[in-house]
Motif scaffolding. Structure first.
Motif, PDB file in Angstrom:
ATOM      1  N   ALA A 138       3.201  -2.046  -9.423  1.00 40.39           N
ATOM      2  CA  ALA A 138       1.890  -2.686  -9.468  1.00 40.39           C
ATOM      3  C   ALA A 138       1.998  -4.151  -9.890  1.00 40.39           C
ATOM      4  CB  ALA A 138       0.969  -1.922 -10.406  1.00 40.39           C
ATOM      5  N   GLY A 159      -4.003   1.396  -4.542  1.00 40.66           N
ATOM      6  CA  GLY A 159      -3.251   1.113  -3.322  1.00 40.66           C
ATOM      7  C   GLY A 159      -4.145   1.028  -2.104  1.00 40.66           C
ATOM      8  N   VAL A 190       0.844  -1.202   0.000  1.00 39.20           N
ATOM      9  CA  VAL A 190       0.000   0.000   0.000  1.00 39.20           C
ATOM     10  C   VAL A 190       0.875   1.245   0.000  1.00 39.20           C
ATOM     11  CG1 VAL A 190      -1.662   1.315   1.375  1.00 39.20           C
ATOM     12  CG2 VAL A 190      -1.972  -1.132   1.053  1.00 39.20           C
ATOM     13  N   LEU A 234       2.545   1.688  -3.487  1.00 44.71           N
ATOM     14  CA  LEU A 234       1.636   2.206  -4.516  1.00 44.71           C
ATOM     15  C   LEU A 234       1.242   3.651  -4.237  1.00 44.71           C
ATOM     16  CD1 LEU A 234      -0.671  -0.783  -5.485  1.00 44.71           C
ATOM     17  CD2 LEU A 234       0.973   0.417  -6.900  1.00 44.71           C
ATOM     18  N   SER A 251      -4.520  -4.562  -8.975  1.00 42.86           N
ATOM     19  CA  SER A 251      -3.097  -4.392  -9.310  1.00 42.86           C
ATOM     20  C   SER A 251      -2.893  -4.300 -10.819  1.00 42.86           C
ATOM     21  CB  SER A 251      -2.285  -5.560  -8.746  1.00 42.86           C
ATOM     22  OG  SER A 251      -2.360  -5.583  -7.346  1.00 42.86           O
TER      23      SER A 251
END
Length: 167
Positions: free
Chosen positions: A119, A62, A7, A10, A77
């Protein structure tokens, strides 16, 4: 890679995309000063809203990773990877279309490709994450009470703590 690191990675990639995408990418062309001709101003073209949308998609992806199970994480993703590639594509087209540019399109290409790589890495690693069963009902204790027929005081208090009616 843990869920929290994914998290953060991203969201960090989205922040970089947002910063790069919100900068003015084009410098106005220099005009020649001629005698008797007024100097006109050349306006820089507007930045593409696609850049900020791609950064927003990566950020939301995210955040969605914290709530979804395996298939949902794969889909989110993949969307984040496509958004990173879209950012790089728009930056590439901006760098090819104008002769008077700053170095921000090159940075945008690199940032978009890195966001896509993060990702894809999350996509590959998220399959091994454990899902929490915190809010799912545990049926093993209820089956044990039915088998024995008697109520254990400890189980009764635990059931009351969970909000169940032990009677």
């Amino acid at each position: 890679m843990t869920r929290s690191r994914a998290v953060i990675a991203l969201l960090g990639a989205a922040a970089v995309l947002w910063i790069v995408g919100s900068q003015p990418w084009f410098q106005p062309a220099e005009t020649a000063e001629l005698a008797g001709v007024s100097a006109g101003s050349v306006a820089a073209p507007e930045n593409s809203p696609v850049l900020l949308a791609c950064a927003g998609i990566v950020a939301v992806s995210g955040l969605l990773l914290t709530m979804l199970k395996r298939i949902g994480r794969w889909i989110v993703s993949a969307c984040a990877a496509l958004a990173g590639l879209g950012f790089a594509g728009v930056a590439l087209s901006a760098s090819l279309s104008s002769a008077q540019t700053t170095n921000l399109p090159a940075i945008g290409i690199i940032a978009g490709l890195l966001a896509a790589a993060v990702a894809v890495w999350v996509l590959l690693r998220s399959g091994s994450w454990q899902t929490t069963a915190r809010f799912e009902a545990d049926t093993s204790e209820a089956e044990a009470e039915d088998e024995h027929g008697d109520l254990d005081p400890t189980r009764t208090w635990d059931a009351i703590s969970r909000g169940e009616d032990p009677s």
